[in-house]
Design a protein around this motif. Structure first.
Motif, short mmCIF file in Angstrom:
data_model
loop_
_atom_site.label_atom_id
_atom_site.label_comp_id
_atom_site.label_asym_id
_atom_site.label_seq_id
_atom_site.Cartn_x
_atom_site.Cartn_y
_atom_site.Cartn_z
N ILE A 370 -10.47 4.22 -22.98
CA ILE A 370 -10.01 5.63 -23.19
C ILE A 370 -11.31 6.62 -22.91
O ILE A 370 -11.21 7.64 -22.14
N THR A 371 -12.47 6.09 -23.46
CA THR A 371 -13.67 6.70 -23.33
C THR A 371 -13.97 7.20 -22.09
O THR A 371 -14.55 8.19 -21.73
N MET A 372 -14.00 6.09 -21.18
CA MET A 372 -14.39 6.06 -19.75
C MET A 372 -13.69 7.00 -18.91
O MET A 372 -13.97 7.60 -18.00
N ILE A 373 -12.04 7.03 -19.02
CA ILE A 373 -11.42 7.80 -18.24
C ILE A 373 -11.49 9.28 -18.80
O ILE A 373 -11.69 10.03 -17.99
N ASN A 435 -17.03 -6.16 -13.45
CA ASN A 435 -16.76 -4.91 -12.80
C ASN A 435 -17.66 -3.87 -13.10
O ASN A 435 -18.04 -2.74 -12.39
N ALA A 436 -18.43 -4.04 -14.36
CA ALA A 436 -19.11 -3.05 -14.94
C ALA A 436 -18.95 -1.71 -14.37
O ALA A 436 -19.78 -1.09 -13.76
N PRO A 437 -17.93 -1.01 -15.01
CA PRO A 437 -17.80 0.29 -14.71
C PRO A 437 -18.94 1.33 -15.03
O PRO A 437 -19.04 2.38 -14.08
N TRP A 438 -19.57 1.18 -15.83
CA TRP A 438 -20.89 2.09 -15.98
C TRP A 438 -21.75 2.02 -14.91
O TRP A 438 -22.44 2.94 -14.69
N LYS A 439 -21.77 0.86 -14.46
CA LYS A 439 -22.70 0.78 -13.19
C LYS A 439 -21.95 1.61 -11.99
O LYS A 439 -22.77 2.21 -11.22
N LEU A 440 -20.65 1.33 -11.89
CA LEU A 440 -19.94 2.00 -10.68
C LEU A 440 -20.26 3.54 -11.03
O LEU A 440 -20.36 4.25 -9.85
N ALA A 441 -20.15 3.92 -12.10
CA ALA A 441 -20.32 5.34 -12.41
C ALA A 441 -21.58 5.87 -12.14
O ALA A 441 -21.87 6.85 -11.33
N ASN A 443 -23.63 4.48 -9.75
CA ASN A 443 -23.78 4.51 -8.41
C ASN A 443 -22.71 5.39 -7.67
O ASN A 443 -22.65 5.44 -6.58
N LYS A 444 -21.98 6.38 -8.64
CA LYS A 444 -21.03 7.29 -7.92
C LYS A 444 -19.92 6.55 -7.11
O LYS A 444 -19.38 7.39 -6.19
N ASP A 445 -19.50 5.43 -7.51
CA ASP A 445 -18.50 4.69 -6.72
C ASP A 445 -17.03 5.25 -7.34
O ASP A 445 -16.60 4.41 -8.01
N LEU A 446 -16.82 6.32 -7.15
CA LEU A 446 -15.54 6.81 -8.05
C LEU A 446 -14.23 6.18 -7.53
O LEU A 446 -13.19 5.98 -8.53
N GLU A 447 -14.25 5.79 -6.48
CA GLU A 447 -12.98 4.93 -5.93
C GLU A 447 -13.03 3.61 -6.70
O GLU A 447 -11.66 3.42 -7.11
N ARG A 448 -13.84 2.87 -6.54
CA ARG A 448 -13.58 1.64 -7.36
C ARG A 448 -13.53 1.74 -8.93
O ARG A 448 -12.77 1.14 -9.53
N LEU A 449 -14.26 2.73 -9.37
CA LEU A 449 -14.13 3.05 -10.73
C LEU A 449 -12.90 3.39 -11.19
O LEU A 449 -12.30 2.96 -12.22
N GLY A 450 -12.31 4.20 -10.50
CA GLY A 450 -10.51 4.69 -10.71
C GLY A 450 -9.93 3.50 -10.66
O GLY A 450 -9.01 3.14 -11.61
N SER A 451 -10.16 2.51 -9.72
CA SER A 451 -9.30 1.24 -9.54
C SER A 451 -9.47 0.37 -10.72
O SER A 451 -8.37 -0.02 -11.43
N VAL A 452 -10.68 0.26 -11.07
CA VAL A 452 -10.88 -0.66 -12.25
C VAL A 452 -10.22 0.03 -13.68
O VAL A 452 -9.46 -0.54 -14.34
N LEU A 453 -10.62 1.27 -13.88
CA LEU A 453 -9.93 1.79 -14.96
C LEU A 453 -8.42 1.96 -15.10
O LEU A 453 -7.79 1.64 -16.11
N TYR A 454 -7.91 2.06 -13.75
CA TYR A 454 -6.20 2.06 -13.61
C TYR A 454 -5.92 0.65 -14.09
O TYR A 454 -5.06 0.59 -14.73
N ASN A 455 -6.59 -0.15 -13.46
CA ASN A 455 -6.04 -1.76 -14.10
C ASN A 455 -6.16 -1.86 -15.28
O ASN A 455 -5.27 -2.56 -16.08
N LEU A 456 -7.18 -1.57 -15.75
CA LEU A 456 -7.35 -1.73 -17.48
C LEU A 456 -6.28 -1.12 -18.14
O LEU A 456 -5.81 -1.67 -19.21
N ALA A 457 -6.00 0.29 -17.63
CA ALA A 457 -4.95 0.97 -18.47
C ALA A 457 -3.61 0.24 -18.35
O ALA A 457 -2.88 -0.07 -19.29
N GLU A 458 -3.44 -0.39 -17.24
CA GLU A 458 -2.14 -1.24 -16.98
C GLU A 458 -2.17 -2.41 -17.75
O GLU A 458 -1.38 -2.92 -18.51
N ALA A 459 -3.44 -3.23 -17.85
CA ALA A 459 -3.41 -4.34 -18.61
C ALA A 459 -3.11 -4.09 -20.08
O ALA A 459 -2.52 -4.82 -20.96
N LEU A 460 -3.71 -3.00 -20.57
CA LEU A 460 -3.45 -2.47 -21.77
C LEU A 460 -2.00 -1.99 -22.26
O LEU A 460 -1.50 -2.55 -23.31
#
Ligand code: ME8
Length: 520
Positions: A370-373, A435-441, A443-460
């Protein structure tokens, strides 16, 4: 008409206040009821109180109350605790209900008229203070084996249910239906006893001169019904007068036809004989169907010791719930001990599970996501646009849960149920590390970061869905945090379990920690 699912707990004596043991059976039944509701079945979940008999009369006398006034005041303790524990029972039966009394008398009359009940003279050793009979073999030097006081020889007339003639049929029924009595060790115990010992007839009356607090025999006003004969009938009488309407029909006979027999009677191991022998043979004599299953669970101790009021070491569920919440208690009792085995409660083991599993594994996962989203996507669930092996693995674990938990609850394996759902929580935590989303952030890889957080939201979302029967409030909090609409308890599982039901763009809602860590 949807499939029906009828589940019961024992009805608890009103001579005592509820403790962890009562809560345990009721929580287990609640999980099954909620699970079957999520599947869209018609559910009838019954609990209640057992209000007649010696123990209750004695407890009332000690308080200077009539038994009914005593029962009225004690029943509330159970009802309040069930509310606090979020127990979703559809009805609460009291054996003093007028309708229940009428059914007990109707069934007694039926058995009596059919010659299934006989009046006999009974002779035995009687302990007046304990108000119970002993056989010559049981007494110790002319004294009561229980309290040590002298016993007297008493001859008394009573009514007997001719239970012995059903011995062979009962053995056959249990042998042919492996699920009738569970777990298997208990089934073997009952079968062993039935195959080696001759079943007696059951004394089902008490002379009013000795005990007046009971249901009067319809064919002899000098007697009341033995408390177990009255109590066991609750499961059947409630199907008639307390069950939900059957496909729109609310007449007692339509309801009886729809709901009876019960699918599960959950009981503690202490009362397995009364259920598997008395109740089964009573139903046979009445020509009624037998329940689908009688499950005897184990016994709780506290810090390794038997709980007893006199030792003052009884776990009061109210205290635990007030301090740590209903969901944590519900989770603990079902996670800690495989249903059917004995278990021990201690605040240390409770705290360990609370901190590692609830606070760390689940609570932190949700708050991190939630914090990362919030931070990276302005509080809106991002789009999933890439697909990598770890994403697929996460999806596969989620997809594997449904058939597994179906099997788990089919055998009342609550521990396994939680374990199988937790596999997704554990995998999701690993997914975060991988997937270390903080690293994706960074590196400004927002596309992959978005996918990772979407998948985590789905898992939750999926974890919340499957945890809903066990932890209803927590699941709802997960649901709300993810911005999902409606009450999770009103969802249909089959509609919700597809991956990808979370809509990108949904606004999340940051809330408090699910389980703030306990510092002892
Ligand atoms: O027996 N651990 O009522 P009751 C686990 N009225 N479960 C326990 C427990 C413990 N230490 N102590 C109690 C009666 N239980 C009758 C039942 S049903 C037609 C009539 C639970 O108030 C367990 O479910 O003594 C047990 O079977 C039940 O409480 C007995 O409650």
């Amino acid at each position: 008409m949807p499939k029906k699912f009828y589940i019961t707990t024992p009805i608890y004596y009103v001579n005592d206040v509820p403790h962890i043991g009562h809560a345990y059976t009721t929580i287990a039944a609640d999980v099954l009821a909620r699970y079957h509701r999520l599947k869209g079945e018609a559910v009838f979940f019954l609990t209640g109180t057992d209000e007649h008999g010696q123990k209750v009369e004695k407890a009332a006398t000690e308080r200077g109350l009539t038994p009914k006034a005593h029962a009225d005041s004690m029943t509330v303790n159970f009802q309040r605790l069930w509310e606090k524990l979020e127990i979703s029972n559809d009805a609460f039966i009291r054996t003093t209900d007028r309708e229940h009394v009428a059914v007990v008398q109707e069934l007694l009359r039926k058995l009596y008229d059919a010659g299934e009940i006989e009046r006999r003279t009974y002779e035995g050793w009687y302990c007046t203070p304990d108000e119970r009979f002993w056989t010559g073999k049981e007494i110790v030097e002319g004294k009561c084996p229980d309290c040590g006081r002298p016993v007297e020889r008493i001859t008394e007339d009573n009514y007997f249910f001719l239970m012995s003639k059903y011995q062979d049929r009962l053995i056959e029924h249990i042998s042919k239906n492996p699920n009738y009595i569970q777990p298997e060790s208990r089934r073997n115990e009952v079968l062993g006893f039935l195959r080696t010992q001759k079943l007696g007839d059951l004394c089902i009356s008490r002379p009013k001169a000795r005990l007046s607090w009971g249901i009067e025999l319809p064919f002899d006003r000098d007697f009341v019904t033995y408390v177990w004969f009255d109590a066991l009938v609750n499961y059947f009488s409630a199907a008639r007068y307390l069950s939900p309407p059957a496909g729109g029909e609310s007449g007692p006979s339509e309801k009886e036809k729809f709901w009876w027999p019960a699918d599960h009677h959950l009981v503690g191991k202490d009362i397995l004989t009364t259920h598997s022998v008395y109740w089964s043979t009573m139903l046979m004599a009445l020509g009624l169907s037998l329940p689908g299953n009688i499950f005897a669970h184990g016994w709780w101790t506290l810090d390794g010791k038997k709980m007893s009021k006199s030792l003052g070491n009884v776990v009061d569920p109210n205290e635990v719930v007030d301090t740590y919440g209903a969901d944590a208690f519900r989770y603990f009792v079902l996670r800690e001990v495989p249903f059917g085995l004995d278990g021990d409660f201690s605040i240390e083991t409770f705290t360990t599970r609370f901190n590692t599993e609830l606070a760390n594994d689940l609570g932190n996962l949700l708050s991190r996501v939630i914090t990362m989203i919030e931070k990276y996507f302005d509080g809106k669930i991002p789009q999933a646009s890439s697909d990598q092996p770890s994403d697929r693995q996460l999806r596969e674990i989620a997809a594997a849960i449904a058939p597994k938990v179906e099997e788990d609850l089919g055998s009342l394996s609550f521990t396994k149920y939680i374990h199988d759902v937790w596999a997704l929580v554990t995998r999701a935590n690993r997914y975060v590390e991988e997937n270390a989303p903080w690293k994706l952030a960074k590196n400004k890889d927002l596309e992959r970061l978005g996918s990772v957080l979407y998948n985590l939201a789905e898992a939750l979302r999926r974890a919340g869905l499957y945890l809903a029967p066990v932890m209803p409030s927590t699941s709802q909090k997960i649901w709300d945090a993810l911005g999902l609409e409606g009450r999770i308890a009103s969802c249909r599982r089959q509609d919700e379990q597809a991956w990808g039901r979370t809509a990108a763009g949904t606004a999340i809602e940051a809330g408090a920690q699910l389980f703030p860590r306990i510092d002892l």
